[in-house]
Enzyme design. Structure first.
Site, short mmCIF file in Angstrom:
data_model
loop_
_atom_site.label_atom_id
_atom_site.label_comp_id
_atom_site.label_asym_id
_atom_site.label_seq_id
_atom_site.Cartn_x
_atom_site.Cartn_y
_atom_site.Cartn_z
N ARG A 127 0.75 -1.16 0.04
CA ARG A 127 0.11 0.01 -0.12
C ARG A 127 1.06 1.33 -0.09
NH1 ARG A 127 -4.55 -1.59 -1.81
NH2 ARG A 127 -5.33 0.50 -1.04
N GLU A 130 -2.56 8.37 -5.78
CA GLU A 130 -2.49 7.62 -7.26
C GLU A 130 -3.70 8.19 -7.90
OE1 GLU A 130 -2.87 3.45 -6.55
OE2 GLU A 130 -1.02 3.23 -5.45
N HIS A 168 0.42 0.51 -10.09
CA HIS A 168 -0.36 -0.33 -9.26
C HIS A 168 -0.86 -1.47 -9.92
CE1 HIS A 168 -2.97 -0.07 -5.38
NE2 HIS A 168 -2.80 -1.54 -5.80
#
Length: 541
Positions: free
Chosen positions: A230, A259, A278
């Protein structure tokens, strides 16, 4: 049932929900007030990391049963608010574990051998062979911060590739770490000092936010950092500076505090920092798996079955559920009966298990017993928020077990207390699935817990039962079953009557007018509203 999906998931999951007969709506661009409007009639909400499921969302969704996270991380979901509103939060931790672990391993190799940098320069026409002297991972020490599902899979893969493993995880034992060929380290600093490579596998929590900063990175001098867990766990400014000045040789990140990663992020300006957008769970197999897993959990919640990956509700292993399933409604009923018979503010609740059921994981049964206790008190309650309701109201809850049962194969006893006063209701199963209430406040009975029940306490004198039957009959209240018990001859007795329908107030008043009757209480089960307790003027309050 209405299912709202606000982040893209694989079509296989949506198809599974439609096949189950649910109305599935997808809307991947809503937020703010539009999201609040959309969840107003939703029974389930399925998200990934893009949707912020705040307290306002739960307040706007009175019919919401479950929020399914198609993936692992749930830091975008207010779990405390979900629990307050009785909404299950479930993730899909297994479906993308392998994908995330493989991406972590790939990032370790990429940063150790400068693969993206060399690739980019060769694409630009440079044969920069002499500029990249890589690092072999064989015989290097890997520090794993967090030995959860992904951390375990990474450990398995890199252990077989010749790495020495050390683990920092305050929630596991030395024995558990050893099962993966790893040594458990007691503090983070020592783990960083010993590691050549460090990989992060913890959730983003208040205690893990910016857990790796300037001081921690200095302990990893000459090493490498990989984070596919994370964003926000590593101080990104500190990491960029540490790699830039050579304190850390290289870093590989798939997740970021913000993000998409902003164009002005210092990470993008450092050549030895590898970044991917990601991609950890971005494989076709992983996306299909988490979508199907999430759909199955929604279906389970709608069918009032255990949600195996619930994060804020009791869950149970799928293979064990058939053994405990009959005890779930039994415990809830015992709790309902006990709370109504005590008829006072409850300060303590005890759930005791005897016999075969004591060998099982009973967390879900206990939660159902608490639900039963609180339901007559007109609190909005289910197995999700019942334990939290008890905590919020200062009610002490204890769970105990006895392997032996004197009279029954299994016995579940719910006891409610108000100071020194207490009342217990015991239930069991006949023939494996036929529920019975077998003791009430020490009186041995054999009552079938359904529909309308009338519980009468009276002095053991001739004609009392006949009087009750006559009054009920004269008022067209049919007795479906009767179960009588007494303490001693001439002492206090208790009788449970199963009735075909509710008892009018005038009938209760007529019964209480007889001085041989101490107390009469009517209980309505099977989802009907419980009726108010009526007592004689002389009974203790």
């Amino acid at each position: 049932m209405n299912v709202l999906v606000t982040d893209p998931i694989a079509e296989a999951g949506l198809d599974r929900l439609r096949e189950a007969g649910y109305d599935v709506r997808t809307d991947y661009d809503i937020e703010g007030q539009e999201l609040l409007d959309a969840v107003a009639d939703a029974n389930a909400l399925i998200v990934r990391s893009g949707t912020e499921v705040s307290r306002a969302v739960f307040e706007a969704a009175p019919d919401l049963v479950i929020v399914g996270r198609a993936g692992i991380g749930v830091d975008n979901i207010d779990i405390e608010a979900a629990t307050d509103h009785g909404v299950i939060v479930a993730n899909a931790p297994e479906g993308n574990v392998r994908a995330a672990a493989e991406h972590t391993v790939a990032m370790a190799f990429a940063v150790a051998r400068s693969i993206p940098q060399a690739h980019a320069r060769l694409k630009d026409g440079e044969w920069a062979k002499s500029d990249y002297l890589g690092t072999e991972i064989n015989n290097k020490t890997l520090g794993i911060i967090g030995l959860g599902r992904v951390g375990q899979e990474v450990a398995k893969r890199l252990d077989t590739l010749g790495m020495n493993l050390v683990v920092y995880d305050p929630y596991i034992s030395e024995e558990r770490a050893a099962q993966f060929g790893a040594e458990l380290i007691e503090d983070l600093e020592e783990c960083l000092r010993r590691a050549d490579f460090v990989t992060i596998h913890t959730p983003l929590l208040p205690e893990t936010e910016n857990m790796i900063g300037t001081e921690e990175l200095a302990l990893l001098e000459g090493g490498y950092v990989i984070n596919c867990a994370r964003g926000g766990i590593i101080d990104e400014d500190a990491l960029a500076a540490a790699v830039d000045d050579g304190t850390v040789v290289g870093a590989a990140l798939d997740v970021f505090a913000e993000e998409p990663l902003p164009a002005d992020s210092p990470l993008l300006a450092v050549d030895d920092v590898i970044v991917t957008p990601h991609l950890g769970a971005s494989t076709e197999a992983a996306q299909e798996s988490v979508a199907i897993d999430t759909a199955e959990q929604v279906i389970a919640a709608f069918n009032e079955q255990p949600v195996l990956n619930a994060l804020n509700a009791p869950s149970v292993d799928e293979t064990a559920f058939p053994r405990i399933e009959p005890y779930i409604p039994l415990a809830e009923t015992a709790g309902k009966v006990a709370a109504q018979l005590l008829g006072k503010r409850i300060t303590e609740i005890e759930v005791h298990y005897e016999g075969e059921v004591a060998e099982e994981d009973v967390e879900l049964i206990t939660a159902s017993a608490l639900k039963g206790v609180f339901t007559p008190l007109e609190w909005q309650v289910n197995a999700v928020n019942a334990p939290q309701l008890a905590k919020d109201r200062g009610i002490e809850v204890t769970e105990s077990k006895t392997r032996q049962a004197a009279d029954f194969q299994s016995l579940v006893t719910v006891t409610v207390r108000n100071g020194d006063e207490e009342l217990s209701v015991c239930g069991t199963l006949f023939a494996g699935e036929d529920p019975r209430i077998v003791r009430i406040d020490g009186f041995r009975v054999d009552a079938i817990p359904y529909g309308h029940m009338l519980v009468a306490r009276n002095y053991d004198k001739p004609g009392v039962i006949g009087f009750i039957g006559t009054v009920l009959g004269e008022n067209d209240v049919n007795i479906a079953g009767m179960f009588n018990a007494r303490e001693t001859y001439g002492g206090e007795a208790l009788t449970v009557y199963n009735l075909d329908h509710s008892v009018p107030d005038v009938v209760i008043e007529e019964l209480l007018s007889d001085d041989r009757i101490i107390e009469v209480k009517e209980i309505v089960l099977d989802g009907q509203e419980e009726l108010t307790k009526r007592e004689t003027p002389t009974s203790a309050d």
